[in-house]
Design a protein around this motif. Structure first.
Motif, mmCIF file in Angstrom:
data_model
loop_
_atom_site.group_PDB
_atom_site.id
_atom_site.type_symbol
_atom_site.label_atom_id
_atom_site.label_comp_id
_atom_site.label_asym_id
_atom_site.label_seq_id
_atom_site.Cartn_x
_atom_site.Cartn_y
_atom_site.Cartn_z
ATOM 1 N N THR A 12 0.900 -1.048 0.234
ATOM 2 C CA THR A 12 0.065 0.184 0.064
ATOM 3 C C THR A 12 1.026 1.409 -0.559
ATOM 4 N N LEU A 13 0.694 2.433 -0.892
ATOM 5 C CA LEU A 13 1.613 2.995 -0.737
ATOM 6 C C LEU A 13 0.447 5.042 -0.775
ATOM 7 N N LYS A 14 1.204 5.017 -0.254
ATOM 8 C CA LYS A 14 0.207 7.119 -0.549
ATOM 9 C C LYS A 14 1.095 7.913 -0.616
ATOM 10 N N ILE A 15 0.622 8.679 -1.523
ATOM 11 C CA ILE A 15 2.212 9.832 -2.259
ATOM 12 C C ILE A 15 1.105 10.588 -2.667
ATOM 13 N N GLY A 16 1.829 12.208 -2.453
ATOM 14 C CA GLY A 16 1.217 13.042 -2.868
ATOM 15 C C GLY A 16 1.546 14.475 -2.440
ATOM 16 N N GLY A 17 0.592 15.114 -2.460
ATOM 17 C CA GLY A 17 1.204 16.770 -1.748
ATOM 18 C C GLY A 17 1.728 18.121 -2.768
ATOM 19 N N TRP A 18 2.071 17.659 -4.009
ATOM 20 C CA TRP A 18 2.318 18.826 -4.576
ATOM 21 C C TRP A 18 0.792 18.297 -6.337
ATOM 22 N N SER A 19 1.440 18.970 -7.549
ATOM 23 C CA SER A 19 0.025 19.076 -8.414
ATOM 24 C C SER A 19 1.012 17.846 -9.330
ATOM 25 N N LEU A 20 -0.050 17.082 -8.699
ATOM 26 C CA LEU A 20 0.647 15.658 -10.000
ATOM 27 C C LEU A 20 0.675 15.484 -11.557
ATOM 28 N N THR A 21 -0.409 16.921 -11.950
ATOM 29 C CA THR A 21 -0.658 16.531 -12.743
ATOM 30 C C THR A 21 0.464 17.112 -13.993
#
Length: 435
Positions: free
Chosen positions: A344-353
């Motif tokens: 399980t991976l949860k990742i981000g916090g920035w504009s992934l687009t």
């Protein structure tokens, strides 16, 4: 004549025979609480603050000393302050709160006097007032330490007075959980002997090298440590018993680096501004990690290598943290670790687009990933894209959470589509709906 007699007879009969409704009303007013056994009443009183529990002593003779048997004490200085309107007037006239402080101190003293040597399961003290001197709390904590307390919570802060936790607190033989929330005061125990302590929380405390070593060596049963917004003036955390470590914000001015070496650690959570000063080593038992940071400030992403055995990872970065990570990944000397156990991976916090590269690295180096959650942030809005991964390149979009009328969610879905061969099912659910 007969009619008048008949009515009078009926009225007389009603006076002699009580109606079912009257019986029910009388039953409704029965004091069922007072009929409960003492142990149950004591359990009810334990749900109140100590001030409220003491006030029940005026209800009836039976309650006069019942509160004394409550196994926990809870005191909050704010409960003794006047209304907000009166407080504002006191501030306007520059009057102090000595009158209310005196009442608070006398009340707590009298509670200890009436209780005597009865043991305590828990003790909670909250005393946060800039113009109040909490020195009396030292004597109270000395008393509590002798009463075989299992849970101790102390939140003391005064802008104009210093407070020192007495040594007796660090020698409580049966203490299982200790929470110290201080105004960046230094804790300086001469020794630590807490054989039963399992959970330690330090909030807004300055922790020096020798103190950290005493805490770890003097708490052989310690399983969880929470450091929240502390001033960390030590170089390492080494333990063979800790299973959970949470660092929620920290200040580090004196120590250049902090090495965390805990082979028994199962859960790690770090939320901080800069990751660079935290070094991880020998985390072979780690199963789950949550890492949130703003700035890397380091030359190598060593924390990823140390986390490569986890089955669950949450990595949330700011745009600056992402930039630092990308700079490191572009170097030839940087080797991205393989996460063979990651499910399980949860990742981000920035504009992934606009930037999907870091996610790509994980997808390439996590061959057994089953669930991926992307946290897409576009200015002040945040979208959630939850993916279920199958064997090979198969993928399901099982859930998408986003602000209504947010086009970035659909754009992100298109980007994901280009990175996988098939998307079997998609469900877009607005954030306002119940998921």
């Amino acid at each position: 004549m007969n009619l008048l007699f008949t009515c009078t007879g009926i009225m007389h009969e009603r006076c002699l025979v009580k109606s079912p409704r009257a019986k029910r009303q009388k039953t409704d007013h029965v004091d069922r609480i007072s009929s409960l056994p003492d142990p149950m009443l004591i359990s009810i009183l334990s749900l109140l603050t100590t001030k409220e529990a003491v006030q029940t002593s005026v209800l009836a003779k039976r309650y006069r000393n019942l509160w004394v048997s409550v196994p926990g004490l809870e005191f909050d200085f704010d409960d003794f302050l006047p209304s907000l309107e009166i407080l504002e007037k006191l501030e306007e006239t520059d009057e102090d709160l000595s009158e209310y402080e005196e009442k608070f101190v006398k009340f707590v003293d009298r509670v200890f006097e009436h209780r005597g040597p009865l043991n305590l399961d828990s003790f909670k003290l909250v005393w946060t007032e800039d113009d109040s001197d909490p020195i009396r709390a030292t004597a109270w904590l000395d008393i509590v330490a002798k009463l075989k307390t299992k849970f101790l919570f102390v939140h003391i802060f005064s802008e104009n007075y210093n407070f020192e936790v007495p040594d007796s607190v660090f020698a409580s033989q049966l203490l299982q959980e200790l929470v110290l929330h201080l105004g960046f005061e230094v804790i300086t125990p001469r020794s630590v002997n807490l054989p039963c302590l399992k959970r330690l929380t330090l909030d807004s405390v300055e922790i020096r090298e020798e103190v950290m070593q005493k805490l770890l060596s003097g708490s052989p049963a310690l399983e969880e440590m929470v450091l929240s917004d502390c001033l960390l003036s030590f170089c390492d955390i080494s333990s063979c018993t800790l299973k959970r470590l949470i660092i929620d914000g920290y200040h580090n001015e004196k120590a250049p680096e902090i090495l965390i070496s805990i082979p028994s650690l199962v859960y790690l959570e770090v939320r901080c501004w800069a990751m660079g000063k935290l070094k991880f080593k020998n985390l072979k038992s780690l199963v789950k990690a949550q890492i949130h940071f703003h700035d890397l400030s380091d030359d190598e992403p060593l924390f990823l290598t140390a986390l490569s055995n986890v089955t669950s990872l949450e990595l949330v970065l700011s745009v600056w943290g992402l930039r630092d990570m990308k700079d490191l990944l572009e170097k030839e000397t940087t080797k991205f670790p393989t996460f063979n156990n990651l499910k399980t991976l949860k990742i981000g916090g920035w504009s992934l687009t606009h930037d999907f590269d870091l996610v790509d690295h994980f997808l390439l180096h996590a061959p057994n990933l089953e669930k991926l959650t992307l946290l897409h942030r576009e200015r002040l809005t945040c979208s959630n894209l939850e993916l279920s991964l199958g064997l090979g390149d198969c993928l399901d979009i099982v859930e998408t959470t986003y602000e209504q009328n947010d086009k970035s969610a659909s754009e992100l879905a298109k980007i994901v589509e280009t990175h996988f061969k098939t998307i079997r099912e998609a469900h877009h659910i607005p954030q306002s709906c119940n998921l």
